[in-house]
Design a protein around this motif. Structure first.
Motif, PDB file in Angstrom:
ATOM      1  N   GLY A 163       0.777  -1.232   0.000  1.00 25.55           N
ATOM      2  CA  GLY A 163       0.000   0.000   0.000  1.00 25.55           C
ATOM      3  C   GLY A 163       0.803   1.275   0.000  1.00 25.55           C
TER       4      GLY A 163
ATOM      5  N   ALA B 217      -1.222   7.681   6.629  1.00 23.85           N
ATOM      6  CA  ALA B 217      -1.971   6.479   6.307  1.00 23.85           C
ATOM      7  C   ALA B 217      -2.248   5.722   7.599  1.00 23.85           C
ATOM      8  N   LYS B 218      -3.017   4.657   7.477  1.00 24.03           N
ATOM      9  CA  LYS B 218      -3.286   3.782   8.606  1.00 24.03           C
ATOM     10  C   LYS B 218      -2.821   2.372   8.269  1.00 24.03           C
TER      11      LYS B 218
ATOM     12  N   ASP C 154      -3.416  -1.427   8.300  1.00 24.44           N
ATOM     13  CA  ASP C 154      -4.483  -2.421   8.351  1.00 24.44           C
ATOM     14  C   ASP C 154      -3.869  -3.777   8.061  1.00 24.44           C
TER      15      ASP C 154
ATOM     16  N   ARG D 284      -0.943  -3.977   5.428  1.00 22.88           N
ATOM     17  CA  ARG D 284      -1.214  -3.072   4.313  1.00 22.88           C
ATOM     18  C   ARG D 284      -1.559  -1.692   4.846  1.00 22.88           C
TER      19      ARG D 284
ATOM     20  N   SER E 285      -3.704   1.742   4.518  1.00 24.01           N
ATOM     21  CA  SER E 285      -4.989   2.188   3.994  1.00 24.01           C
ATOM     22  C   SER E 285      -5.167   3.666   4.317  1.00 24.01           C
ATOM     23  N   ASN E 286      -6.222   4.254   3.771  1.00 23.05           N
ATOM     24  CA  ASN E 286      -6.549   5.668   4.050  1.00 23.05           C
ATOM     25  C   ASN E 286      -5.389   6.612   3.724  1.00 23.05           C
ATOM     26  N   GLN E 287      -4.671   6.315   2.641  1.00 18.27           N
ATOM     27  CA  GLN E 287      -3.498   7.126   2.293  1.00 18.27           C
ATOM     28  C   GLN E 287      -3.921   8.541   1.874  1.00 18.27           C
TER      29      GLN E 287
END
Length: 373
Positions: A81, A129-130, A132, A135, A137-139
């Motif tokens: 990600g 980002a976060k 998960d 991976r 996410s929320n980039q």
């Protein structure tokens, strides 16, 4: 008289208390124990940034473009990600920090050389980002420097949170006469933004026409280390300078640190760069090295595990492959001492949640600083 001695005499005669000095004691400092480096992990070959998750696992960036999660020193598959990264000379995947309230909001921040944006090549970007699983996410890209360059040097990219704000550095990208003193251009500066990328309303240049409103300070070459003095709360940076001009600075709001018109040292090809060591309206470093040590990561020691080093600054020297200790009193450097030599090229230094100092060393991985006994 040698230049450093002459400058010291001039400082006394002129009352310049903030003038940097360059004296380094290459012997074991009196009263300090000997230290050694303990292997933690060799799974990451070009470690550039380190951050710890609440469960104790370590996130480590590899400048070659991969992000790893280390558990008990073992790295699994690279975390997926990531954005597209332009691995270009000194550029690649750079630093990583966690939000101060990570356990609540889950945000982590990475800096990298980003091929998106205007022009060919890349420039420094900041993404949050976060995590998960394995991976991201929320980039969200919250800052993208302009304009891109095909040059492979001086991306900066160091980040730190202080008082809820994200501070980060962007180097001059090797185009110092164009970028650094121009407030309308990115490069050669320290920046301050809110955690979502918005601009604090009290930033020093927010009301200056055409200035980049995220700029905190300017006149820098390539800041490769950033840390917070635990006694004063001030941000300190290491600046990889020309030959004979590496610096330690305390970047303050709106101030100009002189590059490329004021500084110490000469170009690596022998040409003179800075026209003077002092200039009106330009700040002096609080320390500089001549000869250069090729400064990289820095970290203040606040852990009780190292009582003799507490509240002093560790500095990685790429040239000579060493770890230096700067003995600090308030905002002054008392002296510099070689703490460990032949350590390898230390790119990153961070104090872990267990109180130990961790070093990211090019080609060798992660090591931990421990007393030799």
């Amino acid at each position: 008289m040698k230049r450093s001695n002459w400058l010291g005499a001039m400082a006394l005669s002129l009352g310049v208390s903030a003038l940097a000095m360059t004296f380094t004691d290459h012997s074991q400092a009196q009263g300090l124990p000997e230290f050694t480096l303990q292997d933690v992990s060799s799974d990451v070959q070009m470690p550039w940034g380190m951050a710890w998750l609440p469960d104790g696992d370590m996130l480590v960036t590899d400048r070659n473009g991969e992000l790893y999660r280390l558990s008990d020193g073992q790295a699994g598959s690279p975390i997926a990600g990531l954005p597209e990264i332009h691995v270009n000379g000194q550029g690649g995947l750079l630093d990583i920090v966690l939000h101060p309230e990570y356990e609540t909001n889950g945000w982590l921040y990475i800096s990298y050389s980003d091929p998106e944006g205007d022009g060919e090549g890349s420039n420094t970007s900041i993404m949050r980002a976060k995590l998960d699983g394995n991976r991201l996410s929320n980039q969200e890209v919250i800052y993208r420097a302009e304009i891109n360059s095909t040059r492979g040097q001086h991306y900066g990219g160091r980040m730190i949170f202080n008082d809820g704000y994200l501070f980060f550095t962007i180097g001059d990208r090797g185009d110092h006469f164009t970028n650094v003193q121009d407030l309308s251009r990115d490069g050669g500066k320290t920046y301050r933004i809110n955690d979502d990328g918005s601009i604090p309303q009290d930033n020093p240049f927010i009301n200056v026409p055409n200035a980049k409103p995220a700029i905190w300070s300017y006149g820098h070459r390539n800041q490769q280390g950033i840390a917070i003095n635990p006694l004063t709360g001030q941000i300190w940076t290491s600046e990889h300078g020309p030959r004979g001009g590496d610096e330690i600075n305390i970047p303050e709001a709106g101030k100009n640190y002189g590059w490329p018109y004021v500084g110490y040292g000469i170009n690596y090809n022998g040409e003179v760069l800075a026209e003077a060591t002092h200039g009106a309206g330009m700040e002096q470093p609080i320390w500089y090295w001549d000869p250069s040590i090729a400064t990289a990561g820095i970290e203040f020691v606040s852990s009780d595990r190292y009582p003799e080093l507490k509240n002093h600054l560790l500095v990685g020297g790429l040239r000579g492959s060493k770890l230096e200790l700067l003995e600090i009193s308030d905002d002054r450097v008392i002296r510099s001492t070689d703490l460990i030599t032949d350590s390898g090229r230390i790119r990153a230094i961070r104090q872990g949640p267990d109180g130990y100092i961790y070093l990211g060393i090019e080609g060798e991985g992660i090591k931990r600083l421990i007393p030799a006994n």
